[in-house]
Design a protein around this motif. Structure first.
Motif, short mmCIF file in Angstrom:
data_model
loop_
_atom_site.label_atom_id
_atom_site.label_comp_id
_atom_site.label_asym_id
_atom_site.label_seq_id
_atom_site.Cartn_x
_atom_site.Cartn_y
_atom_site.Cartn_z
N THR A 34 15.52 1.05 -0.12
CA THR A 34 16.77 1.51 0.46
C THR A 34 16.69 1.55 2.09
N GLN A 35 17.92 1.51 2.54
CA GLN A 35 17.83 1.67 4.23
C GLN A 35 18.75 2.81 4.47
N ASP A 36 18.56 3.31 5.77
CA ASP A 36 19.29 4.53 6.25
C ASP A 36 20.76 4.53 6.03
N ALA A 37 21.58 3.49 6.14
CA ALA A 37 22.94 3.62 6.17
C ALA A 37 23.32 3.68 4.57
N THR A 38 22.72 3.18 3.62
CA THR A 38 23.25 3.72 2.29
C THR A 38 21.95 4.62 1.64
N SER A 120 22.67 -5.49 0.20
CA SER A 120 23.03 -6.69 -0.61
C SER A 120 22.07 -7.82 -0.42
N HIS A 121 21.25 -7.67 0.89
CA HIS A 121 20.33 -8.85 1.17
C HIS A 121 18.87 -8.76 0.43
N THR A 122 18.96 -7.74 -0.32
CA THR A 122 17.51 -7.20 -1.16
C THR A 122 17.11 -8.87 -1.71
N CYS A 360 24.21 -6.76 14.05
CA CYS A 360 24.41 -7.58 12.95
C CYS A 360 25.51 -6.66 12.13
N ILE A 361 25.30 -5.43 12.18
CA ILE A 361 26.46 -4.34 11.68
C ILE A 361 27.20 -3.52 12.65
N GLY A 362 27.33 -4.33 13.68
CA GLY A 362 28.10 -3.82 14.74
C GLY A 362 27.72 -2.32 15.57
C1 MIC Z 1 25.40 -5.52 5.59
O1 MIC Z 1 24.63 -6.40 5.88
O2 MIC Z 1 26.50 -5.72 5.33
C2 MIC Z 1 24.71 -4.25 5.21
C3 MIC Z 1 25.10 -3.47 6.33
O3 MIC Z 1 23.21 -4.18 5.39
C4 MIC Z 1 24.99 -3.59 3.88
C5 MIC Z 1 24.53 -2.31 3.76
C6 MIC Z 1 25.50 -1.28 4.30
O4 MIC Z 1 26.57 -1.46 4.43
O5 MIC Z 1 24.82 -0.27 4.62
C7 MIC Z 1 24.58 -4.66 2.79
O6 MIC Z 1 24.27 -5.68 3.15
O7 MIC Z 1 24.43 -4.10 1.72
#
Ligand code: MIC
Length: 649
Positions: A34-38, A120-122, A360-362
């Motif tokens: 898991t990562q912080d944003a989710t 999603s990049h898991t 990468c995510i702004g």
């Molecule tokens: C992405 O590359 O779009 C993200 C930010 O890593 C997202 C996860 C998110 O929105 O926190 C993802 O790839 O799932």
């Protein structure tokens, strides 16, 4: 029967269903990421489940997405995650330790294992011979709690690689070639398995690059065998004992077949604003560039940074270009520094940032309007960089660095003529600078039960959603086209991302890149709720369940689309939103923004079968729709989502 790597991984973890493409299977999950944003929602979901302790072999929470700390919110989220990890028995990777995907590969990934991740990049971990799938936060929480994950058995797409990459062409060009051929929907309901003699020249990190952007093809995941390249990688990481060989049986058959002769590839680039807009670099050479960024989970390897350093050694980057380097992990940053590559980069004018996802995510690094930004990232959806009318291109580190020096898009093969630059010869260290100090292990169960979870005021309670009504008569608040990404539904970026743990606040950004007045209009029709109408591949891209939760918070009852992207489709079901598909896609054209639509008899209709009738009250017309929900999902949608269902049990 001879098995592919994919079939072996699935068969070894199958706890329900049949391995027939299209039917629902249940898989035991060994690891989670898991990562912080989710992750803040995942932790709240674990709380809602009243979990005592993670039941996986390994669960790791990374802090990599939101590192700007423009105010207290960010730091408070990190503290929440740290303390929740201690309480529930997860590893915690501190901010600055690195982007989850390469860091997980370096420290935790094990061939033959399954993993789900709320990112999603898991799928990048497929590079180690793992079956690694990006899912919504709730799926990840369920896996942490020991539940299997359910998915449609995908078809296995065997891509045979032959030959060797020519000079100046690298792994990114392989996956860009896949996107050039098949587009952003090409992998839907498929697992991509690479095989063949061409694998020999691809390192485990090269494979990571290719597996990572399988997400951009819409694939369920990507899988590589675990062979000598994986053995070498794990040895370099001081983890030789974790190596397990996982290869396809001789004669294994793929459902779909494809072939790439690596020696025929050339430098490729995805034009704004879709990873599927791929063309040869030569076709767009000469286009002016204002920014170049190297980093992200799509090009995270030491060689990806070392090649850039080699290219700029003793030279200066162009005056008009901001050359940004985001190391992907602390370990890789340390290696670059030991090699002297950091010195070469800085001397050439590079701006070096902390290890993390960053632009990468702004989260910072937003480019100027109208200025082209070349990035080694995985995605360039409209506005994702933080600039509304952005022009972001995706390419290899070689192509990106060439532009940093010349100020225009340049095929790196032309650098010999233009700058007298020879083909890079890289000497990479045989042993990585392993340092696990920023990975915090969970305490023992006794101690864990004493831990207090610290929640700052920006962390709202999980929203409570009522059951689905039997009848929905409501307006279409928004009609969108094909391939709308979750970045457009619930944007990330420096303005919105700090509210990922605060649903009411984040909801005010819903659909902002497409229609900034959507939340306002949704509030106006709060009594009836509303519909959204979408084209093909609705909800492509990220795993963020926020793209389901925030519109739901604003009253979204159903999305009616031509087709859905996998993760978002599942997130909609998890949070009680109906995802319905037109039986005849031509009916999409018969509905207008503002039309009033009626769905009636839902509570009997949904369990009764996959077909439903939608009445367009404004036009007095009926359309046939279908849902692809399993019995479990129907139950969840009727209950208002999986959380109310869990609460009931
Ligand atoms: C992405 O590359 O779009 C993200 C930010 O890593 C997202 C996860 C998110 O929105 O926190 C993802 O790839 O799932």
């Amino acid at each position: 029967m001879a098995q592919t790597v994919t079939e072996r991984l699935i068969a070894d973890h199958l706890v329900g269903g049949e391995m027939k493409p299209g039917s629902e299977i249940a898989l035991r999950i060994d690891q989670t990421l898991t990562q912080d944003a989710t992750g803040t929602l995942v932790m709240q979901e674990l709380e809602a489940m009243d979990l005592d302790r993670a039941r996986t072999e390994v669960s790791v929470q990374y802090v990599d997405h939101n590192l700007l700390q423009a105010d207290e919110k960010n730091a408070e989220d990190h503290e929440f995650l740290r303390t929740a990890c201690r309480r529930y028995g997860l590893w915690f990777s501190k901010a600055g330790n690195g982007v989850s995907h390469p860091t997980h590969m370096q420290r935790f990934g094990v061939p033959g294992k399954t993993m789900v991740g709320s990112d999603s990049h898991t799928c990048a971990a497929g590079s180690l011979g793992m079956l690694a799938i990006g899912v919504g936060g709730l799926e990840a929480a369920m896996a942490i709690a020991g539940s299997p994950i359910y998915l449609q058995m995908p078809e296995v797409w065997g891509v045979r690689l032959t030959g060797e990459l020519p000079p100046w062409v690298s792994a990114k060009d392989v996956v860009l070639e896949m996107l050039r051929r098949h587009g952003v929907k090409g992998g839907l309901n498929r697992i991509i398995e690479y095989h063949g003699p061409g694998l020999e020249s691809l390192s485990a990190m090269d494979r990571h690059v290719i597996a990572n952007m399988g997400a951009e093809l819409g694939a369920t995941t990507t899988v590589f065998p675990s062979d000598g390249a994986v053995r070498d990688f794990l040895r370099a990481e001081d983890r030789a004992d974790d190596f397990v060989e996982v290869v396809a049986d001789p004669g294994a058959q793929y459902d779909i077949t494809d072939e790439i002769d690596l020696s025929t590839l050339e430098p490729l680039i995805a034009k704004p604003s879709s990873p599927g807009n791929v063309v040869p670099v030569r076709e767009v050479a000469g286009t002016e560039v204002g920014q170049v960024v190297i980093g992200s989970s799509a090009n995270p390897g030491l060689r990806d940074f070392a090649v850039a350093a080699y290219m700029v050694r003793g030279r200066q980057t162009n005056d008009a270009v901001s050359f940004d380097v985001n190391p992907s992990s602390r370990e890789i940053f340390a290696d670059l520094t030991k090699m002297g590559a950091t010195f070469d980069l800085i001397s050439a004018g590079a701006r070096i940032h902390q290890a993390g996802c960053m632009g990468c995510i702004g989260m910072g690094q937003a480019p100027a309007v109208g200025h082209n930004s070349l990035r080694t990232f995985p995605r360039n959806f409209p506005g994702r960089s933080g600039t509304k009318e952005d022009r972001v291109w995706l390419c290899s580190p070689e192509t990106a660095t060439a532009a940093a020096m010349t100020g225009v898009i340049t095929d790196p093969r032309d650098l010999a003529d233009k700058l007298g630059l020879g083909v890079p010869e890289l000497k990479l260290p045989e042993r990585a600078s392993v340092n696990t100090d920023m990975l915090v292990a969970p305490p023992d169960p006794e101690q864990a039960r004493q831990e207090e979870i610290v929640k700052g005021p920006n962390i709202s309670a999980l929203p409570e959603f009522p059951p689905l009504p039997d009848r929905v008569e409501a307006p279409v608040l928004l009609k969108v086209g094909d391939n709308v990404s979750t970045d457009e539904i619930s944007p990330a970026g420096a303005r919105a991302l700090p509210y990922r743990s605060n649903i009411p606040m984040l909801a005010e950004f819903t659909f902002d890149p497409i229609d900034e007045h959507y939340p306002e209009r949704a509030h106006e029709v709060a009594d009836t709720g509303h519909f959204v109408v979408g084209g093909d591949n609705y909800g492509q891209g990220s795993s963020r369940e926020h793209a389901a939760i925030t519109p739901r918070h604003l009253g979204l009852k159903a999305v009616i689309a031509k087709s859905f992207a996998r993760i978002h489709w599942q997130n909609l079901a998890n949070f009680g939103i109906l995802a319905l598909e037109f039986t005849d896609p031509a009916d999409y054209d018969r509905i207008d923004d503002g039309d009033t639509l009626l769905l009636d008899g839902l509570r009997e209709g949904l369990p009764g079968g996959p077909e439903l009738t939608l009445h367009n009250v404004t036009r007095s017309e009926d359309y046939r729709l279908c849902h692809r929900l399993s019995e479990r999902q129907v139950e969840a949608v009727l209950a208002g989502g999986r959380i109310p269902l869990l609460a009931r049990s």
